[in-house]
Enzyme design. Structure first.
Site, PDB file in Angstrom:
ATOM      1  N   HIS A  91     -11.610 -23.405  55.409  1.00 58.10           N
ATOM      2  CA  HIS A  91     -12.533 -24.538  55.323  1.00 58.10           C
ATOM      3  C   HIS A  91     -13.987 -24.158  55.039  1.00 58.10           C
ATOM      4  O   HIS A  91     -14.675 -24.837  54.291  1.00 58.10           O
ATOM      5  CB  HIS A  91     -12.466 -25.317  56.648  1.00 58.10           C
TER       6      HIS A  91
ATOM      7  N   SER B 220     -16.528 -31.195  53.128  1.00 60.15           N
ATOM      8  CA  SER B 220     -15.934 -31.688  54.365  1.00 60.15           C
ATOM      9  C   SER B 220     -16.378 -33.126  54.677  1.00 60.15           C
ATOM     10  O   SER B 220     -16.043 -34.040  53.931  1.00 60.15           O
ATOM     11  CB  SER B 220     -16.262 -30.718  55.489  1.00 60.15           C
TER      12      SER B 220
END
Ligand SMILES: *[C@@H]1O[C@H](CO)[C@@H](O)[C@H](O)[C@H]1NC(C)=O
Ligand SMILES: *[C@@H]1O[C@H](CO)[C@@H](O)[C@H](O)[C@H]1NC(C)=O
Length: 401
Positions: free
Chosen positions: A372, A168
């Site tokens: 995610h 990320s």
């Protein structure tokens, strides 16, 4: 009167949360894992751990944790927003990337980027000063990553390149570094991006999008009241959130996390909530969120847009911030992304892939629910992602890729 109303409401909430979910019994071992800091957690599972202080050029003092393997090929692992070094060891030796790499003979370095719970020192500023929190992923890419790379390579005799794995924000900041300091790309053997975040045109997280609509006024409001850290008074917040999420609202907390990241109960369930909330949120700046917010539907990957034109002129030499030059990121790059990642949508990652000049692996995980945080916390993250990451490193080490 008011108090009893609130009391009943909270009781009802707890009742519903427990009645419709599992009865909340938190494993003692999980609670211990949740309370240990990264090096103690690593030692608990029988691996050696070191703590290093790295000085960034602009005065920040960062903490890196290390599972040392002197003589081994160095690997630098960089966590996401509001996260910390723990993310690469959080699921234990059977599954987490830090241990798996160490087992394979790699010298593992876990960075903590500025502002998180382990990296809150600056040579000139105290954390109660606004100047301390004046950073976003831009400064991470400009100062933290170069400092860490130089530090690690200086301690790795015989190696002039390292492996990099980011999750990320750990990818966003890397792309900033590559755009702005292309000389550093020579020091990277291979960059592996887990859930890469650069373009945000197809971001699909309703909670985040609603929040971001009010971001500018919220940031101005926060500044007026002297709030620059997010969330403020982080350690206290974290333990409060952990208690609330672990012992009363496990399902509600799981729901919120899923709503932001993408819903996937098969890979991530409420069992992990006490562990996760024991370690995150780990702290960052309001400006970090602001800079990310600016990327949404902006059509590009831009430097920070200051709150006045003259500040933009002073910092960027133009009224509006310029875009980062992603074509400069010419090291080998591997991209791993999921079909249900609300923060790194497939279309946005594909756009990134088409711009990067040296993509050696483009891996869209086939599970339609992959989101995610599954790249870190997934039940089968070892076989789905981590084994592949290590296999590709081996191939690059052997000159096959
Ligand atoms: C924050 O940094 C920018 C440069 O990126 C500078 O223009 C600004 O004055 C700084 N603000 C504070 C409060 O230090
Ligand atoms: C949650 O996942 C863990 C393994 O990660 C498993 O042991 C547990 O049974 C799961 N719980 C539910 C309610 O699915």
């Amino acid at each position: 009167m008011l108090r009893s109303w609130w009391g009943s409401l909270i009781c009802l909430f707890i009742f519903c949360d427990t009645a419709f979910g599992d009865l909340i019994k938190v494993d003692k071992n999980i609670l211990e894992d949740a309370s240990l800091n990264t090096p103690d957690l690593i030692r608990k599972y029988g691996y050696p751990a070191e703590t290093h202080k790295i000085q960034a050029k602009d005065g920040f003092v960062l903490t890196a944790h290390r599972i040392p393997r002197p003589g081994g090929q160095p690997v630098l692992l960089v966590h996401g927003l509001g996260d910390s070094s723990v993310t690469f060891v959080i699921l234990g030796p059977q599954r987490s990337l830090g241990y798996l790499l160490s087992d394979q003979g790699y010298d593992v370095w876990l960075l903590n980027t500025r502002g998180n719970r382990y990296s809150r020192k600056h040579k000139r500023y105290h954390r109660y000063q606004p100047q301390f929190w004046n950073f976003s992923f831009h400064e991470l890419g400009m100062y933290d990553l170069p400092a860490a790379i130089d530090y690690v390579l200086a301690r790795s005799k015989g190696f002039d390149q390292l492996h990099y794995v980011g999750h990320s924000q750990g990818t966003t900041s890397f792309f900033v570094m590559g755009s702005e300091k292309p000389a550093y790309m020579k020091k990277i053997k291979l960059m592996q991006a887990l859930a890469p975040v650069v373009y945000w045109d197809y971001i699909d997280s309703p909670i985040l999008l609603t929040f971001v609509k009010y971001l500018r006024p919220l940031v101005s409001f926060a500044r007026t009241f002297g709030i620059y850290e997010l969330p403020p008074e982080n350690e206290v917040w974290r333990s409060l959130i952990q208690k609330i999420c672990s012992f009363a609202f496990q399902n509600t907390c799981t729901y919120f996390i899923m709503e932001i990241m993408g819903v996937d109960y098969a890979q991530f369930n409420s069992t992990l909530i006490p562990l996760l909330t024991g370690h995150t949120p780990s702290g960052t700046s309001v400006k970090s969120l602001d800079h990310y917010g600016q990327q949404i539907h902006s059509g590009g990957f831009f430097k920070y847009n200051h709150y006045s034109t003259w500040e933009n002129r002073r910092n960027h030499g133009a009224d509006n911030p310029p875009q980062y030059k992603l074509t400069n990121v010419d090291c080998k790059v591997a991209l791993y992304y999921g079909k249900n990642d609300r923060l790194a949508s497939v279309k946005d990652v594909v756009r990134l892939r088409d711009i990067l000049p040296n993509v050696v692996l483009d891996y869209l995980y086939p599970d339609p629910l992959y989101n995610h945080i599954i790249f870190i916390l997934g039940k089968d993250v070892k076989t789905a992602i981590n084994d592949r990451v290590i296999e590709l490193m081996r191939k690059v080490d052997n000159g096959e890729v």
